[in-house]
Design a protein around this motif. Sequence first.
Motif, PDB file in Angstrom:
ATOM      1  N   ARG A  15      19.829  15.985  45.797  1.00  0.00           N
ATOM      2  CA  ARG A  15      20.477  17.136  45.207  1.00  0.00           C
ATOM      3  C   ARG A  15      19.781  17.549  43.924  1.00  0.00           C
ATOM      4  NH1 ARG A  15      26.986  17.414  44.145  1.00  0.00           N
ATOM      5  NH2 ARG A  15      27.098  19.514  43.309  1.00  0.00           N
ATOM      6  N   ARG A  16      19.566  18.841  43.788  1.00  0.00           N
ATOM      7  CA  ARG A  16      18.925  19.376  42.579  1.00  0.00           C
ATOM      8  C   ARG A  16      19.762  20.533  42.050  1.00  0.00           C
ATOM      9  NH1 ARG A  16      16.634  15.441  43.723  1.00  0.00           N
ATOM     10  NH2 ARG A  16      14.396  15.031  43.807  1.00  0.00           N
ATOM     11  N   PRO A  21      15.437  32.227  40.496  1.00  0.00           N
ATOM     12  CA  PRO A  21      14.342  32.844  39.753  1.00  0.00           C
ATOM     13  C   PRO A  21      14.803  33.916  38.790  1.00  0.00           C
ATOM     14  CG  PRO A  21      13.756  32.568  42.050  1.00  0.00           C
ATOM     15  CD  PRO A  21      15.203  32.212  41.932  1.00  0.00           C
ATOM     16  N   ALA A  22      15.891  34.597  39.140  1.00  0.00           N
ATOM     17  CA  ALA A  22      16.360  35.673  38.271  1.00  0.00           C
ATOM     18  C   ALA A  22      16.798  35.139  36.911  1.00  0.00           C
ATOM     19  CB  ALA A  22      17.524  36.409  38.936  1.00  0.00           C
ATOM     20  N   GLN A  23      17.151  33.836  36.877  1.00  0.00           N
ATOM     21  CA  GLN A  23      17.580  33.249  35.619  1.00  0.00           C
ATOM     22  C   GLN A  23      16.401  32.867  34.726  1.00  0.00           C
ATOM     23  OE1 GLN A  23      20.053  29.973  36.696  1.00  0.00           O
ATOM     24  NE2 GLN A  23      21.678  31.246  37.534  1.00  0.00           N
ATOM     25  N   ASP A  24      15.208  32.817  35.320  1.00  0.00           N
ATOM     26  CA  ASP A  24      14.014  32.475  34.546  1.00  0.00           C
ATOM     27  C   ASP A  24      13.534  33.732  33.833  1.00  0.00           C
ATOM     28  OD1 ASP A  24      11.917  31.143  33.508  1.00  0.00           O
ATOM     29  OD2 ASP A  24      10.709  31.147  35.326  1.00  0.00           O
ATOM     30  N   ASP A  27       9.662  37.388  30.999  1.00  0.00           N
ATOM     31  CA  ASP A  27       8.586  37.346  30.013  1.00  0.00           C
ATOM     32  C   ASP A  27       7.936  35.964  29.976  1.00  0.00           C
ATOM     33  OD1 ASP A  27       9.026  39.957  29.336  1.00  0.00           O
ATOM     34  OD2 ASP A  27      10.370  39.490  27.672  1.00  0.00           O
ATOM     35  N   ILE A  28       8.763  34.921  30.167  1.00  0.00           N
ATOM     36  CA  ILE A  28       8.243  33.561  30.120  1.00  0.00           C
ATOM     37  C   ILE A  28       7.325  33.291  31.306  1.00  0.00           C
ATOM     38  CG2 ILE A  28       8.869  31.128  30.266  1.00  0.00           C
ATOM     39  CD1 ILE A  28      11.375  31.760  28.682  1.00  0.00           C
ATOM     40  N   ILE A  29       7.756  33.637  32.520  1.00  0.00           N
ATOM     41  CA  ILE A  29       6.922  33.370  33.688  1.00  0.00           C
ATOM     42  C   ILE A  29       5.639  34.189  33.623  1.00  0.00           C
ATOM     43  CG2 ILE A  29       8.199  35.067  35.079  1.00  0.00           C
ATOM     44  CD1 ILE A  29       6.290  31.944  36.300  1.00  0.00           C
ATOM     45  N   GLU A  30       5.724  35.397  33.104  1.00  0.00           N
ATOM     46  CA  GLU A  30       4.516  36.225  33.022  1.00  0.00           C
ATOM     47  C   GLU A  30       3.560  35.693  31.950  1.00  0.00           C
ATOM     48  OE1 GLU A  30       6.278  40.080  32.697  1.00  0.00           O
ATOM     49  OE2 GLU A  30       7.039  39.957  34.752  1.00  0.00           O
ATOM     50  N   ILE A  48       3.699  26.430  40.454  1.00  0.00           N
ATOM     51  CA  ILE A  48       3.798  26.445  41.918  1.00  0.00           C
ATOM     52  C   ILE A  48       4.857  25.460  42.389  1.00  0.00           C
ATOM     53  CG2 ILE A  48       2.571  25.878  44.045  1.00  0.00           C
ATOM     54  CD1 ILE A  48       0.045  27.025  42.775  1.00  0.00           C
ATOM     55  N   THR A  49       4.904  24.287  41.756  1.00  0.00           N
ATOM     56  CA  THR A  49       5.917  23.288  42.115  1.00  0.00           C
ATOM     57  C   THR A  49       7.317  23.798  41.797  1.00  0.00           C
ATOM     58  OG1 THR A  49       4.391  21.447  41.744  1.00  0.00           O
ATOM     59  CG2 THR A  49       6.749  20.948  41.679  1.00  0.00           C
ATOM     60  N   ASP A  50       7.493  24.362  40.612  1.00  0.00           N
ATOM     61  CA  ASP A  50       8.807  24.848  40.190  1.00  0.00           C
ATOM     62  C   ASP A  50       9.319  25.973  41.076  1.00  0.00           C
ATOM     63  OD1 ASP A  50       8.787  23.042  38.142  1.00  0.00           O
ATOM     64  OD2 ASP A  50       8.197  24.477  36.586  1.00  0.00           O
ATOM     65  N   TYR A  51       8.398  26.778  41.594  1.00  0.00           N
ATOM     66  CA  TYR A  51       8.811  27.960  42.361  1.00  0.00           C
ATOM     67  C   TYR A  51       8.764  27.742  43.871  1.00  0.00           C
ATOM     68  CZ  TYR A  51       9.510  30.994  38.385  1.00  0.00           C
ATOM     69  OH  TYR A  51      10.022  31.555  37.250  1.00  0.00           O
ATOM     70  N   GLN A  52       8.622  26.508  44.315  1.00  0.00           N
ATOM     71  CA  GLN A  52       8.641  26.254  45.755  1.00  0.00           C
ATOM     72  C   GLN A  52       9.956  26.680  46.416  1.00  0.00           C
ATOM     73  OE1 GLN A  52       7.419  22.214  46.477  1.00  0.00           O
ATOM     74  NE2 GLN A  52       5.269  22.642  46.024  1.00  0.00           N
ATOM     75  N   PRO A  53      11.116  26.429  45.786  1.00  0.00           N
ATOM     76  CA  PRO A  53      12.359  26.918  46.406  1.00  0.00           C
ATOM     77  C   PRO A  53      12.362  28.447  46.541  1.00  0.00           C
ATOM     78  CG  PRO A  53      12.835  25.267  44.740  1.00  0.00           C
ATOM     79  CD  PRO A  53      11.387  25.596  44.593  1.00  0.00           C
TER      80      PRO A  53
END
Length: 273
Positions: A15-16, A21-24, A27-30, A48-53
């Motif tokens: 469980r995670r 993604p909308a909560q990220d 500006d930070i991801i860019e 890439i690991t963080d955004y696999q889901p």
Amino acid sequence: MERLLLVLFKKFLGRREAFHPAQDNSDIIEEKVVQIQEGDLKLRNQVITDYQPYIAKVTSRFCKRYIDPAHDDEYSIALNAFNEAINKFSADSGTSFLSFAETVIRRRLIDYVRKEQRFSKQLPYSSFEVEDEEESVINPVEIHQAVEQFENDRSAEERRQEIMELQRSLLDFGISFFELPEISPKHEDSRKMLFAIGRKLVEDSAMIESIKTKKMLPIKELLDVVQVSRKTLERHRKYLIAITLILEGPYTYLREYLHIPAVSEEGGGEDDE
């Protein structure tokens, strides 16, 4: 039904926190993408690991079915497309990175689907037919696919049997299979700690026998070998029982599905959840 049970099972043991993604902050991801484009390889791997889901979600939405990252080619296509989006994104484009990434993923999936359809039209099964030593016409591609399908069907049936067996075993302890995700600890550190306790239980023949015969967790005996409070053991009683049954029982496919080695396969090594 089997897929639903597997999803519940995976949520129980892995469980995670839900990833949105909308909560990220965009500006930070860019900003991260800019750093990656400047050569930060470590950050690229982390993003890439963080955004696999997120990648799996976009792919599943495009394919209109559940996508298994471990087995579906579409996920690999999407993963490469996400990496491509990192390389090609421009902050001056007027669009967010995630919107741009989704567009690239969809385009590459469309290309993949078109290629597969075109290949299937251009190369019918008959083009692979050959004659064997007895001059009988055989099709090695068709034979391979038939064997592969047979193996997949057999594996699926054995997984179903393991799930049914685990369900029965859990009921003996008053635990429903469908409550597994709810009794899973929220934090990964807690899960790792409980996994370690579960392994200690399995390695102790007296305690495992007590669990099987008395259908309860031997909390008093456990307190002598682990550095946790009685309250913690009691709070996670159901989780510990379920973990112990899975590690000790005949659940080869379920452990493989979750990349969990049996205790006998670990050689007493560290927890590797």
